[in-house]
Scaffold this motif. Structure first.
Motif, PDB file in Angstrom:
ATOM      1  N   ARG A   1     173.304 -30.845 -19.874  1.00  0.00           N
ATOM      2  CA  ARG A   1     172.096 -31.255 -19.150  1.00  0.00           C
ATOM      3  C   ARG A   1     171.693 -32.678 -19.500  1.00  0.00           C
ATOM      4  NH1 ARG A   1     166.469 -28.103 -19.930  1.00  0.00           N
ATOM      5  NH2 ARG A   1     166.497 -29.305 -21.866  1.00  0.00           N
ATOM      6  N   GLN A   2     171.830 -33.048 -20.762  1.00  0.00           N
ATOM      7  CA  GLN A   2     171.497 -34.416 -21.163  1.00  0.00           C
ATOM      8  C   GLN A   2     172.376 -35.423 -20.415  1.00  0.00           C
ATOM      9  OE1 GLN A   2     168.558 -33.409 -22.716  1.00  0.00           O
ATOM     10  NE2 GLN A   2     168.916 -35.161 -24.046  1.00  0.00           N
ATOM     11  N   LYS A   3     173.671 -35.131 -20.343  1.00  0.00           N
ATOM     12  CA  LYS A   3     174.585 -36.034 -19.646  1.00  0.00           C
ATOM     13  C   LYS A   3     174.295 -36.062 -18.144  1.00  0.00           C
ATOM     14  CE  LYS A   3     178.333 -35.392 -22.989  1.00  0.00           C
ATOM     15  NZ  LYS A   3     179.722 -34.887 -23.210  1.00  0.00           N
ATOM     16  N   ALA A   4     173.985 -34.887 -17.580  1.00  0.00           N
ATOM     17  CA  ALA A   4     173.688 -34.841 -16.148  1.00  0.00           C
ATOM     18  C   ALA A   4     172.412 -35.623 -15.834  1.00  0.00           C
ATOM     19  CB  ALA A   4     173.560 -33.379 -15.694  1.00  0.00           C
ATOM     20  N   CYS A   5     171.426 -35.549 -16.706  1.00  0.00           N
ATOM     21  CA  CYS A   5     170.182 -36.299 -16.479  1.00  0.00           C
ATOM     22  C   CYS A   5     170.430 -37.803 -16.517  1.00  0.00           C
ATOM     23  CB  CYS A   5     169.142 -35.895 -17.514  1.00  0.00           C
ATOM     24  SG  CYS A   5     168.455 -34.244 -17.280  1.00  0.00           S
ATOM     25  N   LEU A   6     171.229 -38.252 -17.485  1.00  0.00           N
ATOM     26  CA  LEU A   6     171.541 -39.674 -17.551  1.00  0.00           C
ATOM     27  C   LEU A   6     172.331 -40.121 -16.319  1.00  0.00           C
ATOM     28  CD1 LEU A   6     172.504 -40.097 -21.326  1.00  0.00           C
ATOM     29  CD2 LEU A   6     170.398 -40.816 -20.191  1.00  0.00           C
ATOM     30  N   LYS A   7     173.267 -39.264 -15.882  1.00  0.00           N
ATOM     31  CA  LYS A   7     174.049 -39.598 -14.697  1.00  0.00           C
ATOM     32  C   LYS A   7     173.158 -39.666 -13.457  1.00  0.00           C
ATOM     33  CE  LYS A   7     178.148 -37.823 -14.335  1.00  0.00           C
ATOM     34  NZ  LYS A   7     179.025 -39.024 -14.243  1.00  0.00           N
ATOM     35  N   LEU A   8     172.232 -38.716 -13.340  1.00  0.00           N
ATOM     36  CA  LEU A   8     171.316 -38.704 -12.206  1.00  0.00           C
ATOM     37  C   LEU A   8     170.399 -39.926 -12.237  1.00  0.00           C
ATOM     38  CD1 LEU A   8     170.033 -37.379  -9.738  1.00  0.00           C
ATOM     39  CD2 LEU A   8     168.644 -35.986 -11.291  1.00  0.00           C
ATOM     40  N   GLU A   9     169.913 -40.242 -13.407  1.00  0.00           N
ATOM     41  CA  GLU A   9     169.029 -41.409 -13.536  1.00  0.00           C
ATOM     42  C   GLU A   9     169.756 -42.690 -13.136  1.00  0.00           C
ATOM     43  OE1 GLU A   9     166.051 -41.492 -16.822  1.00  0.00           O
ATOM     44  OE2 GLU A   9     167.257 -43.184 -17.488  1.00  0.00           O
ATOM     45  N   SER A  10     170.997 -42.816 -13.569  1.00  0.00           N
ATOM     46  CA  SER A  10     171.788 -43.993 -13.207  1.00  0.00           C
ATOM     47  C   SER A  10     172.069 -44.032 -11.708  1.00  0.00           C
ATOM     48  CB  SER A  10     173.104 -43.974 -13.997  1.00  0.00           C
ATOM     49  OG  SER A  10     173.932 -45.050 -13.635  1.00  0.00           O
TER      50      SER A  10
END
Length: 947
Positions: A237-246
């Motif tokens: 989830r942490q990685k997905a959030c960063l990917k979504l934010e980017s």
């Protein structure tokens, strides 16, 4: 016979050293000149501590002018660094100061005595240039070695005196640091980590019973439970959030640029007097306006600016190189929603998970934590044998807490074996570099290298004097990364302790490969031809050539002292990285925040060993090649100036990795290592010289062995005397602090100073006195609220009375004062999340927990002078020592507020899909550049930076 003789090889030493000295002096002037200019223009790089931290931790601005910063830096009180950057930074500077004092005395004594002994009246030798001021130049008059013996004894006793003096200062400063109000009220000062916990104690009740002897009792207990599957979902989830934010930021950036292109086209058409065909809904008068009207933000408008084919996309396969290609934003929304559900389900089942053998115990008193950490805890081997004091939540390496006692020991053994293997394998490239330092010696026995030695004068000097130190420095840059991985594999549970482990391994590598192997390889290279031709004189040749490697270390000292100190000042690497991040990586608000507000820090685990290596080289060669002492004084003076500037104006050391100065005893032990090598080297040189001068050589060797024994005994004395009081808080200081606190409390409550009758028994840990002292630690947040209200920054919040009740009975140290809950600084935790922390007050509460959701983040105003982090850290969050996966909410997707208003549309869409997001505190201008004025909106903002 080779055209390059050994005589010409000796004559080249002066050329080699002068070339290196001139080169590094030139670099010093260039870098200091550039620093002087850039310092006035780039405050974000060179003076961030003057405006980025909260006011109480800011540094004073240095006076203007090209050189006025030097005296201002030198006269800044060093103890101010403790408040700004911790005791580690202060003791680092103290170590540089210690070594500078040592070499200043070395320099004065050796230059006044040994230079004349080594040079004056010596004839008939083949030595020339700088080698005439070395040990080997007096081989024809061995009686002069008596002066070297006397100087070695005097300098050794001076170093031993300084070591004891500085260790006394260190212990005093560490104790004052531990009991200081700013540190002792931190929760980490009262928390102990216990690993390899037996199953019978892996519950809150039995742990409290086990720790019932602790003075003051136990406040909270956290038991680390198995949450591996939950941890994996959390990381995804942490990685997905960063990917979504980017991806969302990239979408806004493309939309902004597309709109800019339309506006430019519109202006051109207006200037030509043409009608705009692409805009049909605009009034006729707008056709003659240079500004294109901005439509209402909508999904249609966004899709028109950024078609589906241009939206961010990625592949789902290995490293994003293979697999199905999907729309990044749509995929992340679905993935985050799915992971949120999985994480919630995993948290509900966490209470049934088994213990992984580790527990955190927060004591009511700092003394209690230190007593608990030192006791023999369990009756079976290895159980509860590893305990750690001064544990901070952000310092934890959670993945290293789930191994048993035997697994940890096995990993430790494997880590040491791999370190030794690396130590052996690293010898080959280092030996090659050492051979380059004696290029003339290679040319004298390898004819095919003559063309290198016959090159124009600067070339051999550069190859022999400049390139080897540079290659050695580059080789040592890669080494700490490997050593850190080995320390990590060892299952060390804290980042700060990993750094201490890296320090020990790194220094061993530096001494063996950066010093001993270079010395031996240089000596063997220069004597191998003579040994082959006259093997009967091999010992004599080796004894006369061992000190010749000092030329390499003279140039190394010049490189580190001149160019190294200047490089530390100009920070060329951080300067380039800053602008690379700003121009290419600052595309999201989170990245922009890192570039704008985050100050650099230093890892003493890799910096201090390099300083210790310089000190080791200088001490070992202080008698063999006295010229090195003058260079050492210059080097450490420049390094002290550079690092004092960096630690007062640039660096910001995180509180969670603070060790309280524990690097300093390691650095002191490195000075003993230097003395050992010096004494052994001198003894070996004397014994190797027995065929030439038996009497003086035997006497000299015996004297150095005796000096070595004295040094070893003094080392053991220092270790046994200071080791017990270096890590833990002594009972005498802790009880004195309790008495002072008791008197202070009595003075506040009754207006009179509490007196202690010497004739009566005074029990500091009686329930009345402990209750009196503990109550003073609790009502902190209401005081801060009052200060905020008085300053007019925020309105007084009516959240009920947070003050504790007047009476809190204690029962034999097992129970603790019950206190009502007070608001805690948010760390992004969900109040409904499962916590393994249990306190007495919480055990009496109802199991029902009211769930709340923050729709709007609480944004504190920029009121730097009103908040003190130490006040807030005293109130330890109930989830502090739970794994983040068990309580941390989904990170908010932080988007920049763009000029078209599309960020509000995207934020609304994300919230509709159950993904928290905000565009607070971040702006994207018309050029699609992101700027931020605060930290992420789901984190508390306590101010401290100038907007």
């Amino acid at each position: 016979m080779s055209a390059v003789s050994s005589s010409s090889a000796n004559k080249s030493t002066s050329q080699t050293f002068i070339t290196a000295l001139v080169t590094n002096a030139g670099l010093l002037l260039i870098e200091v000149g550039a620093f002087t200019i850039l310092k006035q223009r780039l405050g974000r790089i060179y003076t961030p501590r003057t405006y980025l931290p909260p006011p109480e931790k800011r540094s004073n601005e240095l006076p203007k002018g090209p050189w006025r910063w030097i005296p201002a830096t030198l006269f800044t009180p060093s103890r101010d660094i403790i408040h700004k950057n911790g005791l580690d930074a202060y003791m680092f500077l103290r170590y540089l100061r210690l070594v500078l004092i040592i070499f200043t005395v070395f320099w004065i004594l050796t230059w006044a005595s040994l230079l004349a002994v080594d040079y004056v009246g010596i004839t008939g030798t083949s030595n020339d240039g700088l080698t005439r001021f070395e040990w080997g130049n007096v081989a024809s008059q061995p009686n002069r070695y008596a002066a070297h013996i006397g100087v070695a004894w005097i300098l050794t006793f001076f170093v031993l005196f300084m070591i004891r003096r500085e260790m006394l200062h260190f212990v005093h400063m560490r104790h004052q640091f531990l009991i200081s109000k700013g540190h002792s009220r931190l929760a980490q000062a009262r928390t102990v980590l216990i690993t390899t916990l037996p199953d019978e104690l892996a519950n809150e009740h039995d742990l409290r019973l086990f720790a019932s002897f602790v003075p003051g009792g136990i406040h909270r207990v956290w038991i680390y439970r198995d949450s591996k599957s939950l941890n994996k979902s959390f990381e995804k989830r942490q990685k997905a959030c960063l990917k979504l934010e980017s991806a969302e930021s990239a979408l806004l950036r493309k939309a902004t640029k597309a709109w800019n292109t339309r506006e430019k086209s519109h202006r051109k058409q207006v200037k030509k007097g043409r009608k705009v065909k692409d805009v049909e809904k605009v009034q006729d008068l707008s056709l003659f306006s240079e500004n294109l009207p901005t439509p209402t933000p909508s999904r249609e408008f966004l899709d028109d600016l950024v078609p589906a084919t241009e939206r961010p996309r990625h592949r789902l396969g290995f490293l994003g190189l293979f697999g199905k290609k999907v729309d990044t934003i749509d995929w992340c929304k679905i993935e985050i929603a799915k992971l949120n559900k999985e994480i919630d389900e995993g948290r509900n089942e966490l209470s049934e998970s088994k213990s992984l053998g580790s527990a955190f115990i927060e004591c009511n008193l700092q003394l209690g934590a230190h007593v608990l950490a030192q006791c023999v805890s369990y009756h079976e081997p290895l159980a509860m044998s590893d305990k750690y004091i001064e544990v901070a939540p952000k310092d934890m390496i959670w993945s290293n807490l789930d191994d048993g006692a035997y697994a940890m020991r096995t990993r430790f053994v494997i880590s040491i074996i791999l370190t030794v293997a690396l130590l052996i394998g690293w010898a080959f490239p280092v030996a090659f570099i050492g051979s380059l330092s004696n290029l003339q010696g290679l040319c004298s026995k390898l004819p095919w290298l003559e063309w290198v030695c016959k090159a124009p004068l600067p070339v051999p000097g550069i190859i022999q004097g400049v390139i080897p130190p540079v290659l050695l420095a580059l080789l040592m840059i890669v080494l700490p990364i490997i050593l850190r991985l080995l320390a990590w594999y060892e299952c060390i549970p804290r980042y700060s302790l990993v750094s201490l482990s890296v320090y020990k391994r790194y220094y061993a590598f530096l001494v063996i490969h950066g010093f001993l192997i270079v010395t031996l390889s240089s000596a063997i290279t220069s004597t191998i031809a003579a040994i082959i031709n006259t093997p009967t004189q091999a010992v004599e040749q080796l004894s006369s050539r061992l000190p010749d490697a000092s030329i390499f270390f003279l140039t190394y000292m010049a490189t580190q002292g001149l160019a190294g100190a200047a490089s530390a000042l100009i920070q060329l690497g951080p300067l380039v990285i800053h602008f690379v991040k700003k121009w290419f990586l600052g595309r999201t608000p989170r990245q922009a925040y890192s570039v704008t507000f985050m100050m650099p820090s230093v890892d003493f685990g890799t910096v201090l060993p390099r300083m210790s290596l310089l000190a080791t080289i200088g001490i070992v060669y202080s008698v063999l090649a006295p010229l090195i002492n003058g260079l050492a004084v210059l080097a450490f003076a420049l390094l002290y100036l550079s690092w004092k500037f960096l630690l007062t104006q640039v660096f910001d050391q995180p509180d969670e990795v603070e060790t309280g100065g524990l690097y300093f005893p390691l650095a002191i032990s490195n000075l003993f290592v230097a003395l050992y090598i010096e004494h052994i080297a001198l003894a070996c040189l004397f014994f190797l010289n027995i065929p030439v001068a038996p009497k003086i050589s035997i006497a000299g060797g015996v004297c150095m062995i005796a000096l070595l024994v004295i040094t070893v005994l003094f080392h053991l004395l220092i270790y046994n005397a200071f080791s017990p009081i270096s890590e833990y808080l002594p009972m005498s200081l802790a009880t004195k602090w309790m008495v002072d606190r008791y008197r202070e409390v009595n003075k506040v409550n009754s207006g009179t100073v509490g007196q202690v009758n010497k004739d009566e028994d005074f029990d500091l840990f009686s329930r009345d006195r402990i209750s009196t002292v503990l109550r003073q630690r609790i009502p902190i947040l209401p005081e801060i609220e009052d200060r905020l209200a008085q300053a007019g920054k925020v309105a007084q919040r009516s959240s009920g009375d947070h003050r504790p009740s007047d009476e809190h009975p204690l029962n034999g140290g097992v129970t603790e004062p019950t206190r009502s809950s007070s608001p805690q600084p948010s760390v992004g935790g969900n109040p409904s999340a499962h916590s393994t922390a249990i306190s007495v007050s919480e055990s009496n509460k109802s199991d029902e927990v009211q769930q709340t959701t923050r729709e709007v983040p609480e944004m504190r105003p920029t009121a730097p002078g009103l908040y003190n982090a130490a006040d807030l850290d005293d109130q330890l969050d109930e989830h502090a020592f739970d794994h983040p996966s068990t309580y941390v909410d989904q990170p908010w997707i932080w988007l920049p507020k763009d000029t078209l208003g599309l960020s509000e549309l995207l934020v609304g869409e994300l919230k509709e899909n159950g993904v928290q997001s905000s565009d607070m505190g971040a702006l994207m201008d018309q050029r699609a550049t992101v700027e931020v004025s605060r930290n992420p909106p789901d984190e508390q903002w306590w101010g401290g930076q100038n907007e």
